[in-house]
Design a protein around this motif. Sequence first.
Motif, PDB file in Angstrom:
ATOM      1  N   ALA A 121      -7.638   2.134   1.693  1.00 31.46           N
ATOM      2  CA  ALA A 121      -6.985   2.713   2.863  1.00 31.46           C
ATOM      3  C   ALA A 121      -7.507   2.053   4.136  1.00 31.46           C
ATOM      4  O   ALA A 121      -6.738   1.696   5.033  1.00 31.46           O
ATOM      5  N   LYS A 122      -8.814   1.839   4.210  1.00 28.33           N
ATOM      6  CA  LYS A 122      -9.401   1.157   5.364  1.00 28.33           C
ATOM      7  C   LYS A 122      -8.900  -0.284   5.437  1.00 28.33           C
ATOM      8  O   LYS A 122      -8.566  -0.785   6.507  1.00 28.33           O
TER       9      LYS A 122
ATOM     10  N   THR B 154       1.327   5.746  -1.244  1.00 27.54           N
ATOM     11  CA  THR B 154       0.759   7.007  -1.716  1.00 27.54           C
ATOM     12  C   THR B 154       1.757   7.585  -2.722  1.00 27.54           C
ATOM     13  O   THR B 154       2.948   7.255  -2.672  1.00 27.54           O
TER      14      THR B 154
ATOM     15  N   VAL C  94      -3.459   4.169  -1.681  1.00 27.19           N
ATOM     16  CA  VAL C  94      -4.482   4.421  -0.666  1.00 27.19           C
ATOM     17  C   VAL C  94      -4.942   5.875  -0.647  1.00 27.19           C
ATOM     18  O   VAL C  94      -5.985   6.180  -0.060  1.00 27.19           O
TER      19      VAL C  94
ATOM     20  N   VAL D 257      -5.434  -0.308   6.940  1.00 23.92           N
ATOM     21  CA  VAL D 257      -5.455  -0.104   8.389  1.00 23.92           C
ATOM     22  C   VAL D 257      -5.944  -1.363   9.097  1.00 23.92           C
ATOM     23  O   VAL D 257      -5.395  -1.766  10.127  1.00 23.92           O
ATOM     24  N   ASP D 258      -6.951  -2.009   8.530  1.00 25.55           N
ATOM     25  CA  ASP D 258      -7.462  -3.259   9.119  1.00 25.55           C
ATOM     26  C   ASP D 258      -6.379  -4.332   9.158  1.00 25.55           C
ATOM     27  O   ASP D 258      -6.265  -5.075  10.126  1.00 25.55           O
TER      28      ASP D 258
ATOM     29  N   GLN E  45      -2.161   0.392  11.228  1.00 23.32           N
ATOM     30  CA  GLN E  45      -1.543   1.713  11.147  1.00 23.32           C
ATOM     31  C   GLN E  45      -1.991   2.466   9.914  1.00 23.32           C
ATOM     32  O   GLN E  45      -2.470   1.878   8.956  1.00 23.32           O
ATOM     33  N   MET E  46      -1.789   3.788   9.948  1.00 24.32           N
ATOM     34  CA  MET E  46      -2.179   4.650   8.830  1.00 24.32           C
ATOM     35  C   MET E  46      -1.001   5.013   7.939  1.00 24.32           C
ATOM     36  O   MET E  46      -1.184   5.533   6.854  1.00 24.32           O
TER      37      MET E  46
ATOM     38  N   GLN F 181     -10.267   5.185  -0.750  1.00 25.58           N
ATOM     39  CA  GLN F 181     -10.504   5.154   0.694  1.00 25.58           C
ATOM     40  C   GLN F 181     -10.858   3.762   1.207  1.00 25.58           C
ATOM     41  O   GLN F 181     -10.536   3.413   2.351  1.00 25.58           O
TER      42      GLN F 181
ATOM     43  N   TYR G 268       0.852  -1.162   0.000  1.00 27.19           N
ATOM     44  CA  TYR G 268       0.000   0.000   0.000  1.00 27.19           C
ATOM     45  C   TYR G 268       0.898   1.224   0.000  1.00 27.19           C
ATOM     46  O   TYR G 268       1.853   1.307   0.777  1.00 27.19           O
TER      47      TYR G 268
END
Length: 86
Positions: A35-36, A3, A28, A39-40, A44-45, A32, A1
Amino acid sequence: YTTPTCTFCKMAKGFFKDNDVEFSEVDVAADQNKAKEMVDKSGQMGVPVIIVEHISASYVFLQIVSSNVVKILSMRDLSWIRSYKV
């Protein structure tokens, strides 16, 4: 993942390309839902999040410089790995 503006993401992708490792990239910033999902899976973000999927398990790496991911990706016989998602 990843950016688009993440320096460490660019380093991770460069590492994969330099070592002829095929990977799929998930931006991500553009998705969105992904992106979730990130995190799952990672808790972390921050990016990059590198998922190495094995037939029986998935390994989540939060840093390309992690000795574990470098060790796994430097192996010449990667037949046990199903795919990489960055």
